[in-house]
Scaffold this motif. Sequence first.
Motif, PDB file in Angstrom:
ATOM      1  N   ASN A 197      -0.308   1.018 -11.587  1.00 35.28           N
ATOM      2  CA  ASN A 197      -0.870   1.810 -10.290  1.00 35.28           C
ATOM      3  C   ASN A 197      -1.326   3.369 -10.376  1.00 35.28           C
ATOM      4  O   ASN A 197      -0.559   4.287 -10.798  1.00 35.28           O
ATOM      5  CB  ASN A 197       0.310   1.748  -9.443  1.00 35.28           C
ATOM      6  N   MET A 209     -14.074   7.112  -6.229  1.00 33.43           N
ATOM      7  CA  MET A 209     -12.823   6.798  -6.387  1.00 33.43           C
ATOM      8  C   MET A 209     -12.631   5.527  -6.867  1.00 33.43           C
ATOM      9  O   MET A 209     -13.145   4.715  -6.380  1.00 33.43           O
ATOM     10  CB  MET A 209     -11.993   7.047  -5.109  1.00 33.43           C
ATOM     11  N   LEU A 213      -4.241  -1.155  -8.415  1.00 33.74           N
ATOM     12  CA  LEU A 213      -2.820  -1.484  -7.955  1.00 33.74           C
ATOM     13  C   LEU A 213      -2.486  -2.582  -8.567  1.00 33.74           C
ATOM     14  O   LEU A 213      -3.166  -3.743  -8.648  1.00 33.74           O
ATOM     15  CB  LEU A 213      -3.095  -1.712  -6.346  1.00 33.74           C
ATOM     16  N   TYR A 218      -8.698  -2.303  -6.635  1.00 39.95           N
ATOM     17  CA  TYR A 218      -8.653  -2.832  -5.166  1.00 39.95           C
ATOM     18  C   TYR A 218     -10.116  -2.363  -4.342  1.00 39.95           C
ATOM     19  O   TYR A 218     -10.591  -1.356  -4.524  1.00 39.95           O
ATOM     20  CB  TYR A 218      -7.516  -1.973  -4.400  1.00 39.95           C
ATOM     21  N   VAL A 305      -2.330  11.383  -2.158  1.00 41.44           N
ATOM     22  CA  VAL A 305      -0.984  11.320  -2.742  1.00 41.44           C
ATOM     23  C   VAL A 305      -0.102  10.718  -1.434  1.00 41.44           C
ATOM     24  O   VAL A 305       0.803  10.037  -1.555  1.00 41.44           O
ATOM     25  CB  VAL A 305      -0.295  12.728  -3.183  1.00 41.44           C
ATOM     26  N   ILE A 307      -1.019   8.951   0.963  1.00 38.93           N
ATOM     27  CA  ILE A 307      -1.409   7.693   1.135  1.00 38.93           C
ATOM     28  C   ILE A 307      -0.850   6.455   0.142  1.00 38.93           C
ATOM     29  O   ILE A 307      -0.185   5.527   0.429  1.00 38.93           O
ATOM     30  CB  ILE A 307      -2.713   7.307   1.345  1.00 38.93           C
ATOM     31  N   PHE A 308      -0.941   6.982  -1.070  1.00 40.58           N
ATOM     32  CA  PHE A 308      -0.671   6.038  -2.231  1.00 40.58           C
ATOM     33  C   PHE A 308       0.392   6.207  -3.040  1.00 40.58           C
ATOM     34  O   PHE A 308       0.952   5.258  -3.577  1.00 40.58           O
ATOM     35  CB  PHE A 308      -2.089   5.967  -3.175  1.00 40.58           C
ATOM     36  N   ASP A 309       0.780   7.467  -3.016  1.00 38.66           N
ATOM     37  CA  ASP A 309       2.032   7.775  -3.803  1.00 38.66           C
ATOM     38  C   ASP A 309       1.951   7.171  -5.115  1.00 38.66           C
ATOM     39  O   ASP A 309       2.761   6.452  -5.489  1.00 38.66           O
ATOM     40  CB  ASP A 309       3.379   7.306  -2.867  1.00 38.66           C
ATOM     41  N   PRO A 310       0.968   7.350  -5.811  1.00 37.23           N
ATOM     42  CA  PRO A 310       0.889   6.724  -7.178  1.00 37.23           C
ATOM     43  C   PRO A 310       1.428   7.646  -8.244  1.00 37.23           C
ATOM     44  O   PRO A 310       2.057   8.555  -7.843  1.00 37.23           O
ATOM     45  CB  PRO A 310      -0.901   7.050  -7.516  1.00 37.23           C
ATOM     46  N   SER A 311       1.546   6.981  -9.400  1.00 26.30           N
ATOM     47  CA  SER A 311       2.348   7.862 -10.464  1.00 26.30           C
ATOM     48  C   SER A 311       1.404   8.406 -11.368  1.00 26.30           C
ATOM     49  O   SER A 311       1.650   9.550 -11.859  1.00 26.30           O
ATOM     50  CB  SER A 311       2.901   6.671 -11.503  1.00 26.30           C
ATOM     51  N   PRO A 346       3.376  13.221  -8.294  1.00 28.30           N
ATOM     52  CA  PRO A 346       2.385  12.141  -9.352  1.00 28.30           C
ATOM     53  C   PRO A 346       1.717  13.345 -10.231  1.00 28.30           C
ATOM     54  O   PRO A 346       1.391  14.296 -10.264  1.00 28.30           O
ATOM     55  CB  PRO A 346       1.257  11.732  -8.431  1.00 28.30           C
TER      56      PRO A 346
END
Lengths: 383, 383
Positions: A197, A209, A213, A218, A305, A307-311, A346
């Motif tokens: 992710n 972008m 995911l 996506y 960040v 919205i997606f809270d990605p690592s 992240p």
Amino acid sequence: MLETIRAAGRIARIDIAKAAGASPATVTAITSELIAAGLIEECADPPLQDAKRGRPRVALKIRGGAHLVAGVKVSHHAASVVITDFEGTEITAREMRLAENRMTPAKLCDEILRSLDEACAAGGLALGDLSGIGIGIAGLVDARRNFVYWSSSLRERNVDLGRMLEARVHCPVFLDNDANLVAKAEHIFGEGRNVDNFIVITVEHGVGMGIVLDGRIYRGVRGCGAEFGHTKVQLEGALCQCGQRGCLEAYVGDYALLREANLNSETDHKDIDSLFAAAGAGEEIAGSILDRAGRMFAMGLANVVNIFDPSLIILSGAQLNYDFLYSDKVIDQMKRWIVQVDAPIPEVKVHGWGDLMWAKGATAYAIEEVSNLTVRELAANAG
Amino acid sequence: MLETIRAAGRIARIDIAKAAGASPATVTAITSELIAAGLIEECADPPLQDAKRGRPRVALKIRGGAHLVAGVKVSHHAASVVITDFEGTEITAREMRLAENRMTPAKLCDEILRSLDEACAAGGLALGDLSGIGIGIAGLVDARRNFVYWSSSLRERNVDLGRMLEARVHCPVFLDNDANLVAKAEHIFGEGRNVDNFIVITVEHGVGMGIVLDGRIYRGVRGCGAEFGHTKVQLEGALCQCGQRGCLEAYVGDYALLREANLNSETDHKDIDSLFAAAGAGEEIAGSILDRAGRMFAMGLANVVNIFDPSLIILSGAQLNYDFLYSDKVIDQMKRWIVQVDAPIPEVKVHGWGDLMWAKGATAYAIEEVSNLTVRELAANAG
């Protein structure tokens, strides 16, 4: 199953069965078909050891010679081409200057074909040797339909570019938004290996972008999600090249910076290099332009960040040669503007690779799609 | 396999095998275990017909009596509770006014327990009859850890609310952000049935978001993605209740509207009802406040479309009783501010259901998680 073998590099049948949750008999049957079709091959050297009984096992691997594919990245000024075998081993790479930045569809086809011809020639190949061509282009692309709604490289909207090219190359063409192919490249060769992710943000002429995911790109239902550059950061704000107002791109894209930089007749910045140097030399207006771009970019990053809270967020592209978009100040602002939780934020990595790596992402896409096509053909012949 | 049976309602073993890609023997073995554990049952009435041979087939269904679960939605003023059986059939529902809007963790636990006790009593049940409790709360919640980073209902940050509650109820508690549970409810009972990619946006005291991708709630790696209300729509903009500036919520949340509405000592709007009525009566300032909120919301919606390109956006929540957030004007602005492609734009549906439906989403979450726990226990006992 091909994907499992590709991801592993070399893998024994019994381990494929474990990974796929299939019976050894099923795996043996399917791998026999794939070997017969020339897509994979056995390789005994070096032998894999059976962990329990110490007996050597025959490993399977992708047969590099099965297919040749090309990946093309169409950028503002150039077309970059990489040709690899089916294992992803690079055979040749080539960059070619484009005749124009923005072309008719027919002219863009000509230019892409010219770049492919040049690359093939450099590798001692003919265009007819290719089994598939992956192409990344900036803009709104429906990858499922090989269709370009809009691109800054094209003078027209709604171009069936995939079909136009396929009529001339006699092998399948796989078109995608260029940022998606950077994300693919990062996932397979780059900073996103073993990360399932993550978000890639590209800053070049525009802002792109790629969203990964659960290990997959996506794309949205119409194939035009991930338009980060055209999210609005200011109601009725600065005019964007897309014709709308307040897009993030209209604050951080190179054209956006240069139109501000050259507002006064005293200055004549030809490129970001010159603007960046002026800011570095303490010129106030140049500094203020880059400073605002950084602030707007930090706001955009914070929104991603939230919205997606990605690592992981990977910043990629030509503009990343300058640090005003990822200075400590920008990252600090991003940290202040995300929702505050007592958990690690992240990681933001900068990966400023060149167009050839984007093209390599296009080859990875082509390999994946040629694999899918071949497997579907096998199934159709069997059925 | 439980999920397949639940989704189908009633399904024959052979159709489970087809859906799961498993052998009939495997399905027979697993369903025998599930029947022995009391989770599913055979039901012969009415008989399913074998399409080919006309022989009646025995259908399997979830055994409603297997478990009772409760779903709780904690809102600003009230706690709403729904109790259902394991098939999701409602047994009782209850709304209870909260003593305070913002409480200490201990007090909130008391209030949640009181609401559960009241609901159980109304249904002739005891708290001990429940096998699981799903709870939706506004704020930043890590569902995986049952942990509340921050909530407008709590006076403290970083509250291990799940553990606190579990110490008092003696059954598992499943905590989640309330908007995620609305998304779950929409997917199972509402406008999102049979839609695998959609976005739910809730507007109440704050602004929430639930993201459903490939039929699953997307939560981010720290459990705090989908914070749409705290994406920034204006650099250094209006102050938000989160303490930051320029959040969308600070332009469209009820507190944001009322602080503007009551700027003059002449006006004293107690709620949105009053503000909305004033705007309807042609009061210029009231109109201007709602108009700006609509414009900011349209910008936020456009950003969601530009990022996710979903097939459907569902607007949900108490504020949706007023149309200023989804008037034709707002939807038209959204259409103008998304990337323009010659393809249908996402459908926007308004679903202004009440707190009890949010609580129903919490029951759906509890049923899912109790199923997972039970299956894991079965596997552990077998192994």
